[in-house]
Design a protein around this motif. Structure first.
Motif, PDB file in Angstrom:
ATOM      1  N   ILE A 153       0.829  -1.207   0.000  1.00  0.00           N
ATOM      2  CA  ILE A 153       0.000   0.000   0.000  1.00  0.00           C
ATOM      3  C   ILE A 153       0.863   1.257   0.000  1.00  0.00           C
ATOM      4  CG2 ILE A 153      -1.687   1.322   1.335  1.00  0.00           C
ATOM      5  CD1 ILE A 153      -2.801  -1.370   2.319  1.00  0.00           C
ATOM      6  N   THR A 154       1.841   1.299   0.894  1.00  0.00           N
ATOM      7  CA  THR A 154       2.699   2.487   0.966  1.00  0.00           C
ATOM      8  C   THR A 154       3.587   2.616  -0.267  1.00  0.00           C
ATOM      9  OG1 THR A 154       4.336   1.222   2.252  1.00  0.00           O
ATOM     10  CG2 THR A 154       2.700   2.504   3.480  1.00  0.00           C
ATOM     11  N   GLY A 155       3.955   1.491  -0.871  1.00  0.00           N
ATOM     12  CA  GLY A 155       4.738   1.549  -2.102  1.00  0.00           C
ATOM     13  C   GLY A 155       3.946   2.174  -3.243  1.00  0.00           C
ATOM     14  N   LEU A 156       2.663   1.813  -3.352  1.00  0.00           N
ATOM     15  CA  LEU A 156       1.819   2.421  -4.376  1.00  0.00           C
ATOM     16  C   LEU A 156       1.656   3.919  -4.140  1.00  0.00           C
ATOM     17  CD1 LEU A 156      -0.978  -0.296  -4.716  1.00  0.00           C
ATOM     18  CD2 LEU A 156       0.726   0.320  -6.443  1.00  0.00           C
ATOM     19  N   ILE A 157       1.455   4.295  -2.882  1.00  0.00           N
ATOM     20  CA  ILE A 157       1.306   5.718  -2.565  1.00  0.00           C
ATOM     21  C   ILE A 157       2.588   6.481  -2.891  1.00  0.00           C
ATOM     22  CG2 ILE A 157       0.961   7.368  -0.683  1.00  0.00           C
ATOM     23  CD1 ILE A 157      -0.803   5.266   0.671  1.00  0.00           C
ATOM     24  N   THR A 158       3.729   5.901  -2.517  1.00  0.00           N
ATOM     25  CA  THR A 158       5.007   6.551  -2.796  1.00  0.00           C
ATOM     26  C   THR A 158       5.255   6.656  -4.300  1.00  0.00           C
ATOM     27  OG1 THR A 158       5.873   5.604  -0.742  1.00  0.00           O
ATOM     28  CG2 THR A 158       7.467   6.542  -2.272  1.00  0.00           C
ATOM     29  N   GLY A 159       4.859   5.630  -5.049  1.00  0.00           N
ATOM     30  CA  GLY A 159       5.010   5.686  -6.497  1.00  0.00           C
ATOM     31  C   GLY A 159       4.228   6.825  -7.119  1.00  0.00           C
ATOM     32  N   LEU A 160       3.029   7.080  -6.602  1.00  0.00           N
ATOM     33  CA  LEU A 160       2.242   8.215  -7.096  1.00  0.00           C
ATOM     34  C   LEU A 160       2.907   9.538  -6.749  1.00  0.00           C
ATOM     35  CD1 LEU A 160      -1.340   6.940  -6.162  1.00  0.00           C
ATOM     36  CD2 LEU A 160      -0.262   6.937  -8.419  1.00  0.00           C
ATOM     37  N   ILE A 161       3.501   9.599  -5.546  1.00  0.00           N
ATOM     38  CA  ILE A 161       4.182  10.828  -5.130  1.00  0.00           C
ATOM     39  C   ILE A 161       5.391  11.112  -6.019  1.00  0.00           C
ATOM     40  CG2 ILE A 161       5.476  11.907  -3.249  1.00  0.00           C
ATOM     41  CD1 ILE A 161       3.709  10.396  -1.289  1.00  0.00           C
ATOM     42  N   LEU A 162       6.144  10.066  -6.344  1.00  0.00           N
ATOM     43  CA  LEU A 162       7.374  10.254  -7.118  1.00  0.00           C
ATOM     44  C   LEU A 162       7.122  10.688  -8.554  1.00  0.00           C
ATOM     45  CD1 LEU A 162       9.660   7.294  -5.960  1.00  0.00           C
ATOM     46  CD2 LEU A 162       9.462   9.595  -5.032  1.00  0.00           C
ATOM     47  N   ASN A 163       5.896  10.523  -9.018  1.00  0.00           N
ATOM     48  CA  ASN A 163       5.614  10.874 -10.408  1.00  0.00           C
ATOM     49  C   ASN A 163       4.940  12.226 -10.565  1.00  0.00           C
ATOM     50  OD1 ASN A 163       6.191   8.549 -12.494  1.00  0.00           O
ATOM     51  ND2 ASN A 163       5.507   7.531 -10.631  1.00  0.00           N
ATOM     52  N   ILE A 164       4.942  13.040  -9.507  1.00  0.00           N
ATOM     53  CA  ILE A 164       4.429  14.399  -9.654  1.00  0.00           C
ATOM     54  C   ILE A 164       5.422  15.228 -10.463  1.00  0.00           C
ATOM     55  CG2 ILE A 164       3.129  14.256  -7.502  1.00  0.00           C
ATOM     56  CD1 ILE A 164       5.322  15.846  -6.139  1.00  0.00           C
ATOM     57  N   LYS A 165       4.944  16.286 -11.090  1.00  0.00           N
ATOM     58  CA  LYS A 165       5.781  17.079 -11.993  1.00  0.00           C
ATOM     59  C   LYS A 165       6.942  17.746 -11.268  1.00  0.00           C
ATOM     60  CE  LYS A 165       2.151  18.075 -15.371  1.00  0.00           C
ATOM     61  NZ  LYS A 165       1.391  19.142 -16.091  1.00  0.00           N
ATOM     62  N   LEU A 166       6.760  18.063  -9.982  1.00  0.00           N
ATOM     63  CA  LEU A 166       7.800  18.765  -9.242  1.00  0.00           C
ATOM     64  C   LEU A 166       9.103  17.973  -9.194  1.00  0.00           C
ATOM     65  CD1 LEU A 166       8.553  21.200  -7.444  1.00  0.00           C
ATOM     66  CD2 LEU A 166       7.682  19.892  -5.491  1.00  0.00           C
ATOM     67  N   LEU A 167       9.018  16.637  -9.176  1.00  0.00           N
ATOM     68  CA  LEU A 167      10.205  15.789  -9.068  1.00  0.00           C
ATOM     69  C   LEU A 167      10.823  15.458 -10.413  1.00  0.00           C
ATOM     70  CD1 LEU A 167       9.058  13.346  -6.228  1.00  0.00           C
ATOM     71  CD2 LEU A 167      10.374  15.463  -6.059  1.00  0.00           C
ATOM     72  N   LYS A 168      10.218  15.911 -11.513  1.00  0.00           N
ATOM     73  CA  LYS A 168      10.803  15.791 -12.855  1.00  0.00           C
ATOM     74  C   LYS A 168      11.223  14.356 -13.172  1.00  0.00           C
ATOM     75  CE  LYS A 168      12.499  20.555 -12.708  1.00  0.00           C
ATOM     76  NZ  LYS A 168      13.687  21.441 -12.797  1.00  0.00           N
ATOM     77  N   ALA A 169      10.237  13.509 -13.347  1.00  0.00           N
ATOM     78  CA  ALA A 169      10.494  12.100 -13.638  1.00  0.00           C
ATOM     79  C   ALA A 169      11.307  11.946 -14.918  1.00  0.00           C
ATOM     80  CB  ALA A 169       9.178  11.340 -13.759  1.00  0.00           C
ATOM     81  N   VAL A 170      12.122  10.919 -14.951  1.00  0.00           N
ATOM     82  CA  VAL A 170      12.988  10.663 -16.108  1.00  0.00           C
ATOM     83  C   VAL A 170      12.150  10.130 -17.269  1.00  0.00           C
ATOM     84  CG1 VAL A 170      15.005   9.393 -16.923  1.00  0.00           C
ATOM     85  CG2 VAL A 170      14.867  10.128 -14.532  1.00  0.00           C
ATOM     86  N   HIS A 171      12.412  10.637 -18.451  1.00  0.00           N
ATOM     87  CA  HIS A 171      11.730  10.131 -19.643  1.00  0.00           C
ATOM     88  C   HIS A 171      12.238   8.729 -19.951  1.00  0.00           C
ATOM     89  CE1 HIS A 171      10.550   9.839 -23.929  1.00  0.00           C
ATOM     90  NE2 HIS A 171       9.534  10.620 -23.542  1.00  0.00           N
ATOM     91  N   VAL A 172      11.386   7.909 -20.524  1.00  0.00           N
ATOM     92  CA  VAL A 172      11.747   6.514 -20.777  1.00  0.00           C
ATOM     93  C   VAL A 172      12.965   6.398 -21.693  1.00  0.00           C
ATOM     94  CG1 VAL A 172       9.446   5.567 -20.359  1.00  0.00           C
ATOM     95  CG2 VAL A 172      10.019   6.451 -22.628  1.00  0.00           C
ATOM     96  N   SER A 173      13.186   7.375 -22.529  1.00  0.00           N
ATOM     97  CA  SER A 173      14.361   7.324 -23.417  1.00  0.00           C
ATOM     98  C   SER A 173      15.659   7.525 -22.647  1.00  0.00           C
ATOM     99  CB  SER A 173      14.237   8.374 -24.521  1.00  0.00           C
ATOM    100  OG  SER A 173      14.211   9.685 -23.971  1.00  0.00           O
ATOM    101  N   LYS A 174      15.591   8.055 -21.428  1.00  0.00           N
ATOM    102  CA  LYS A 174      16.773   8.286 -20.600  1.00  0.00           C
ATOM    103  C   LYS A 174      16.976   7.213 -19.549  1.00  0.00           C
ATOM    104  CE  LYS A 174      17.636  12.286 -22.532  1.00  0.00           C
ATOM    105  NZ  LYS A 174      18.845  12.516 -23.352  1.00  0.00           N
ATOM    106  N   TYR A 175      16.163   6.173 -19.584  1.00  0.00           N
ATOM    107  CA  TYR A 175      16.316   5.089 -18.616  1.00  0.00           C
ATOM    108  C   TYR A 175      17.684   4.408 -18.771  1.00  0.00           C
ATOM    109  CZ  TYR A 175      11.410   4.886 -17.051  1.00  0.00           C
ATOM    110  OH  TYR A 175      10.184   5.147 -16.488  1.00  0.00           O
TER     111      TYR A 175
END
Length: 410
Positions: free
Chosen positions: A372-394
């Motif tokens: 449960i907490t992992g799912l919640i944290t995953g949603l938090i990490l994908n907010i725009k403020l944290l600037k998620a890495v584009h899949v091409s930069k994986y």
């Protein structure tokens, strides 16, 4: 105007600097008198602490070097998360428990707790940027401590056993977290290993293997039993890993990916019962079963379960740590019921029922909280403020590190 990619990198040091400043301020108020708070731990010594520290930093740092173009980030980010996470863990435990005790004992528990974060990192390896990993570290440590408190307070699980749930929590927190990240393109060539990266990863496996008896015994009551049982379980799991790898390969050859994961299964499977097993053959059986489950799980999970559940597991933490931890938790519940039943001659069935409920309840609570907490944290990490890495930069070091030369052939 600087290139666009520099805007992201220039923002990375500030969260780290602010976080470290926050830790310094909190430490000043949490431990006001250093002469009284720095104490010796009653059941751990500095050499044992060094073993655990080497295992987490060297062992897991090299273990995660499995991708061909993500070696710098695997070891560098692991080290950064460990040194930040240990400070956070010590402060969280002091603020929530109000102990005001900065001792070797608290430092040992902090280093062991950070192993959950390192394991979870393996699931999102190459997909999360440093800021996302730092946020993940802080959130996961808080949730892991909350899970330990529930087990200790309501289910009356001994404190050292609540820390042994680090494998379960780290694995299923990481898997739930990784499910919130976009999947990499099917033809992405960077998402694979090379003989060089596999060699470094096996080096990390050897570090973890060598120091695992200290990890399982440093908090227990019977250290000699824990060291003996852990080593025997690891030895049998290593033999079974070579045997199972050859039997499951079409050409009968050993596979380094199998060896890298399965030789550690014994240490995970015996972790819950290492100090309470009085017959070495039990630990050896757990090592054997753990290794077999790991290799069979690597086939079934990667081909069937992970695609169906849309789970991403870059470093294979599910079958390396998760499945052996499930085996160990079930074995611990069974062994405890057998031991208590022998002592009470099976007369007090209500007591045996509570013991069973306590063990199974702690196991289920840990996995449920992690998911449960992992799912919640995953949603938090994908907010725009944290600037998620584009899949091409994986899976690419060049997005984070400066190279003095071109990475041709890297």
């Amino acid at each position: 105007m600087p290139p666009r990619y520099l805007s992201f990198h220039s923002s990375v040091p500030w969260p780290i600097l602010l976080l470290q400043a926050l830790f310094l301020v909190c430490s000043y108020f949490a431990f006001p008198d250093g002469s009284d708070t720095y104490q010796l731990a009653p059941s751990s010594s500095y050499p044992e602490f060094q073993d655990v520290n080497h295992m987490v930093i060297f062992g897991f740092g090299f273990f995660l070097m499995v991708l061909r173009r993500y070696a710098f980030s695997s070891t560098g980010f692991n080290f950064l998360l460990v040194v930040l996470g240990v400070q956070c863990s010590v402060l969280v435990e002091d603020l929530l428990c109000r102990t005001a005790d900065c001792s070797l004992w608290s430092l040992v528990k902090a280093v062991m707790s950070i192993a959950a974060v390192v394991i979870s990192t393996g699931a999102v390896l190459g997909k999360a940027n440093p800021v996302q990993l730092i946020v993940m570290t802080l959130v996961e440590l808080i949730f892991f401590y909350a899970s330990r408190c529930i087990n200790r307070t309501f289910l009356e699980v001994p404190e050292h056993l609540t820390l042994m749930h680090v494998y379960l929590f780290g694995t299923y927190f990481g898997l739930a977290l990784s499910s919130r990240f976009p999947e990499p393109p099917p033809g992405l060539d960077k998402n694979r290993s090379t003989p060089k990266s596999e060699l470094f990863s096996v080096l990390g496996t050897v570090f973890v293997w060598v120091f695992w008896p200290s990890f399982n015994s440093i908090l227990g009551y019977s250290k000699q039993n824990a060291v003996l049982n852990t080593y025997l379980a690891l030895a049998v799991s290593a033999v079974a890993a070579f045997m199972s790898s050859a039997l499951t390969s079409k050409d009968g050859k050993f596979r380094m990916a199998h060896i890298r994961s399965a030789v550690l299964a014994g240490g995970v499977a015996v972790s819950y019962t290492a100090d309470r097993i009085h017959h070495p053959w039990i630990a050896m059986i757990l090592g054997l079963l753990g290794s077999v489950i790991t290799i069979l799980g690597s086939h079934c999970l990667q081909r069937c379960f992970n695609p169906a559940m849309k789970l991403q597991d870059t470093a294979g933490i599910h079958f390396t740590f998760g499945l052996p931890a499930v085996l160990g938790a079930v074995a611990a519940a069974v062994l405890r019921v057998v031991e208590e039943g022998t002592e009470t001659q099976w007369n007090d069935l209500s007591s045996l029922g509570y013991i069973t409920f306590s063990g199974v309840g702690a196991f289920c609570q840990t996995i449920s909280t992690a998911l449960i907490t992992g799912l919640i944290t995953g949603l938090i990490l994908n907010i725009k403020l944290l600037k998620a890495v584009h899949v091409s930069k994986y899976f690419d070091d060049q997005f984070y590190w400066e190279f003095p030369h071109l990475s041709v052939g890297f």
